[in-house]
Scaffold this active site. Structure first.
Site, PDB file in Angstrom:
ATOM      1  N   HIS A 136       0.836  -1.217   0.000  1.00  0.00           N
ATOM      2  CA  HIS A 136       0.000   0.000   0.000  1.00  0.00           C
ATOM      3  C   HIS A 136       0.864   1.258   0.000  1.00  0.00           C
ATOM      4  O   HIS A 136       0.446   2.302   0.497  1.00  0.00           O
ATOM      5  CB  HIS A 136      -0.943   0.042   1.211  1.00  0.00           C
ATOM      6  CG  HIS A 136      -1.723  -1.220   1.416  1.00  0.00           C
ATOM      7  ND1 HIS A 136      -2.995  -1.406   0.925  1.00  0.00           N
ATOM      8  CD2 HIS A 136      -1.382  -2.381   2.028  1.00  0.00           C
ATOM      9  CE1 HIS A 136      -3.416  -2.617   1.254  1.00  0.00           C
ATOM     10  NE2 HIS A 136      -2.451  -3.234   1.920  1.00  0.00           N
ATOM     11  N   SER A 165      15.720  20.342 -17.283  1.00  0.00           N
ATOM     12  CA  SER A 165      14.569  21.207 -17.512  1.00  0.00           C
ATOM     13  C   SER A 165      15.047  22.463 -18.224  1.00  0.00           C
ATOM     14  O   SER A 165      16.134  22.963 -17.949  1.00  0.00           O
ATOM     15  CB  SER A 165      13.942  21.562 -16.158  1.00  0.00           C
ATOM     16  OG  SER A 165      13.211  22.769 -16.265  1.00  0.00           O
ATOM     17  N   LYS A 200      17.122  20.722 -12.186  1.00  0.00           N
ATOM     18  CA  LYS A 200      16.351  19.493 -12.408  1.00  0.00           C
ATOM     19  C   LYS A 200      17.132  18.380 -13.080  1.00  0.00           C
ATOM     20  O   LYS A 200      17.970  18.609 -13.945  1.00  0.00           O
ATOM     21  CB  LYS A 200      15.110  19.785 -13.262  1.00  0.00           C
ATOM     22  CG  LYS A 200      14.018  20.567 -12.557  1.00  0.00           C
ATOM     23  CD  LYS A 200      13.448  19.871 -11.318  1.00  0.00           C
ATOM     24  CE  LYS A 200      12.596  18.677 -11.646  1.00  0.00           C
ATOM     25  NZ  LYS A 200      11.347  19.054 -12.289  1.00  0.00           N
ATOM     26  N   GLU A 218       9.500   7.758 -17.272  1.00  0.00           N
ATOM     27  CA  GLU A 218       8.156   8.321 -17.448  1.00  0.00           C
ATOM     28  C   GLU A 218       7.602   7.981 -18.833  1.00  0.00           C
ATOM     29  O   GLU A 218       6.425   7.658 -18.993  1.00  0.00           O
ATOM     30  CB  GLU A 218       8.191   9.835 -17.256  1.00  0.00           C
ATOM     31  CG  GLU A 218       8.516  10.231 -15.827  1.00  0.00           C
ATOM     32  CD  GLU A 218       8.845  11.710 -15.736  1.00  0.00           C
ATOM     33  OE1 GLU A 218       7.984  12.452 -15.261  1.00  0.00           O
ATOM     34  OE2 GLU A 218       9.942  12.122 -16.153  1.00  0.00           O
TER      35      GLU A 218
END
Ligand code: ARG
Length: 456
Positions: free
Chosen positions: A155, A276, A282, A289
């Site tokens: 969980h 980025s 970043k 992704e």
């Protein structure tokens, strides 16, 4: 040149032509189309439809066409409706009208299904080695992980300590199932449609079993009506690809999470992360992704083909032309992401201290219950006692290892001074020694198994 037109008085509307044409997609099966034609020419010769001389001429012509494809010299003509037309048109240019005999007793319906299956038979091993490469990256990481501990979650809540190696291998086995699924699929791809004609079978007395063998198929299809429309193999292939997409998505989701500053269990190598345009600090896990994102597209391709197949009447319908694009795209997707994920995982930096720090004594609450079981108390009771210990520690804002022996004995007189050994996460891990558990020995056995499979 089209392969039809005798009964038509006007040319096909230009936009309808574009809609109808499948060449942009099916030219990918050029080599398979020529191979199928060579085998069909051989069958026609054996059946005395082609003389020795005609057979030689057609075979040589097709060999030239194949060479042109291999060297990139083949040029398509605007009137090539599909790959079958292109090959026959070129053969006609090379050997003249004799080329027209090649299509005797054959239809593009059995031809395209044959090409597609041949293509898949040749693609599955390619995918298999891409899978193996990723699997070996996972096994390598599992070996390097040694005794590194990390928190295991259910969980997404801290649950029990595990070995990092066990976690790596938890992503090996789904890929092993994917490989096995693809290998199992071969039996259902390896059924030859050629010799089914348009739908009713071929009038040419061909030995279809021999024809199947010559093209590397296991058997000839038993029913021509079914054979020209059976695209189960394409749907199954897309399911296999989608399942892999889902497995890689799950892995990716974890890497995205674990490379965040909040977790910092891993750091991606610069070679596999992106920056980025706005925020200079970043370092983004784009490749993971994208992999997660592509799983969604794969699901779409599978459901798209299933929707195409649903409700079609028996035998060939032009809807079936929609079958190849998703299969090709799914293949390209897997061949693009599998090596990148492998590279990213091979070069990832593990942060063992961060992982260790994320293991708290509450994750050994189950071991606390098990400790009392070893003192003869039934698990149901010990679970409740350990639960109370968690509550007391929570109220005092301390860890389980910080509760005094008196506090434990107040909960259950069976607690003794050795209770504190329970809070060593390695001890917790080592107790899980049955097959498939997270102990060092179990994982060692897993690694040996993986290595054996991966060498096949
Ligand atoms: N381009 C077609 C396909 O991909 C080939 C079969 C065409 N058959 C036909 N009857 N028009 O399915």
């Amino acid at each position: 040149m089209t392969l039809w037109g005798g009964r038509f008085s006007t040319k096909l509307n230009e936009q309808a032509w574009d809609l109808n044409s499948s060449l942009p997609v099916d030219q990918r099966m050029a080599v398979q189309d020529v191979d199928g034609s060579i085998a069909w020419a051989n069958a026609l010769h054996k059946a005395n439809i082609l003389s020795d001389e005609e057979h030689v001429s057609i075979s040589l012509g097709l060999a030239t066409v194949k060479k042109e494809f291999a060297s990139g010299q083949f040029s398509f003509a605007p009137a090539d409706e599909d790959i079958h037309t292109a090959v026959e048109r070129r053969l006609t240019e090379i050997i003249g009208p004799l080329a027209g005999k090649l299509h005797t007793g054959r239809s593009r319906n059995d031809q395209v299904a044959t090409d597609f299956r041949l293509w898949m038979l040749q693609t599955i091993p390619q995918l298999d080695s891409a899978f193996k490469n990723l699997q070996s990256a996972l096994v390598k990481q599992a070996e390097l992980a040694g005794e590194t501990l990390m928190p295991g979650y259910t969980h997404l809540q801290r649950a029990q300590p595990i070995l990092l190696s066990h976690w790596w291998l938890s992503h090996y086995w789904p890929l092993q199932r994917d490989r096995e699924r693809l290998t199992d699929l071969v039996a259902r791809v390896s059924i030859l449609p050629l010799g089914s004609g348009a739908l009713a079978g071929t009038p040419v007395p061909v030995d279809r079993a021999a024809l199947a063998e010559s093209l590397g198929f296991a058997v000839a299809s038993p029913n021509s009506l079914d054979s020209v429309s059976d695209r189960d193999f394409a749907a199954e292939f897309l399911f296999c690809a989608t399942m892999t997409g889902i497995h890689l998505s799950k892995l990716s989701e974890q890497i995205v999470l674990y490379t965040s500053a909040e977790f910092s269990f891993f750091e991606l190598s610069d070679a596999f992360s992106t920056g980025s345009s706005l925020m200079p600090q970043k370092k983004n896990p784009d490749v993971f992704e994208l992999t997660r994102g592509k799983a969604g597209t794969l699901i779409g391709m599978l459901t798209g083909l299933l929707a195409t197949l649903k409700g079609l009447p028996s035998t060939y319908d032009k809807d079936l032309q929609e079958d190849k694009a998703p299969v090709f795209q799914a293949t390209d997707t897997l061949l693009a992401i599998l090596p990148v994920i492998a590279g990213a995982l091979r070069t990832i930096t593990v942060k063992p201290q961060r992982m260790r720090n994320a293991i708290d004594s509450f994750m050994m609450a189950t071991d606390l219950a098990d400790y009392l079981v070893s003192k003869g108390i039934p698990f149901r009771e010990t679970h409740a006692i350990a639960g109370k210990a968690v509550r007391v520690a929570g109220e005092k804002n301390v860890g389980l290892e910080e509760l005094s022996l008196e506090a434990y004995q107040a909960l259950c007189p069976a607690f003794e001074a050795d209770v504190y050994q329970v809070f060593d996460p390695m001890k917790s891990v080592e107790k899980r020694n049955a097959i498939g558990g997270t102990s060092l020995q179990s994982v060692k056995m897993q690694i040996a198994k993986c290595k054996m499979q991966n060498s096949k």
